[in-house]
Design a protein around this motif. Structure first.
Motif: not given
Length: 200
Positions: A106-124
């Motif tokens: 019923t849903a898909e695992y987001p393939e671009d998840l790491e890219e989305r996180i990297q775009a955030l203003p956080i340490h990662y």
């Protein structure tokens, strides 16, 4: 210090919270550890809060106030990035565990998840905790590998972490968990630069 732990049931988040709490207590700090939120059975989402300092009045971490999110699975970590304070740190395992909606189709695992996180203003920081846990001798020590990675970002003496681990696990499992902690600590230190978007 406000630490949010996000995991999937069965990954050892409760033990990790216990280790954090013991370490804080042994350091003479006031500590509050929340009850487990979510479905704690194997496969469900689990979130716990650990807060410690001179005086802690509430165990709850509000959105925008977490210093660190320790995520045992990347999607679980991404769910809670809003809880990080500006400049906070997300430390996450690279392991992927499909949640039930993905398993049922019923849903898909987001393939671009790491890219989305990297775009955030956080340490990662991403750590291959499962591989390092296997290197330590038991894949179930992912939680302690991640505790080691977290410990490397603090100025708390290693011995206090060691003591907390030994007080939190059965004697027969102490050595393997201490090895997992050491691997997580050292591998995290090896790639530390400014702390932003590190991958190990």
């Amino acid at each position: 210090m406000n630490i949010l732990l996000a995991a999937v049931g069965g990954q050892g988040a409760v033990l990790a919270s216990r280790i954090l709490g013991k370490m804080a207590q042994n350091s003479g700090l006031d500590v509050k550890v929340s009850e487990v939120h979510g479905m704690s059975q194997r496969g469900g989402s689990v979130v716990t809060y650990v807060r410690f300092g001179e005086k802690i009045h509430s165990p709850i971490i509000e959105k925008g106030t977490a210093d660190i999110i320790l995520a045992f699975e990347m999607l679980e970590g991404a769910r809670y990035v809003e809880w990080l304070k500006p400049g906070g740190t997300l430390i996450t395992s690279s392991q992927r565990i499909d949640p039930m909606p993905v398993i049922t189709g019923t849903a898909e695992y987001p393939e671009d998840l790491e890219e989305r996180i990297q775009a955030l203003p956080i340490h990662y920081k991403v750590i291959d905790a499962l591989t390092y846990a296997r290197e330590a001798g038991n894949p179930k020590t992912i939680n302690v590998v991640l505790i080691g990675a977290l410990a490397s970002t603090t100025d708390i003496e290693e011995e206090k972490w060691h003591t907390a681990i030994k007080e939190s696990v059965p004697d027969k499992l102490a050595d393997i968990n201490l090895k997992a902690f050491k691997i997580g600590f050292e591998m995290s230190q090896l790639t530390k630069s400014n702390g932003e978007n590190d991958e190990i």
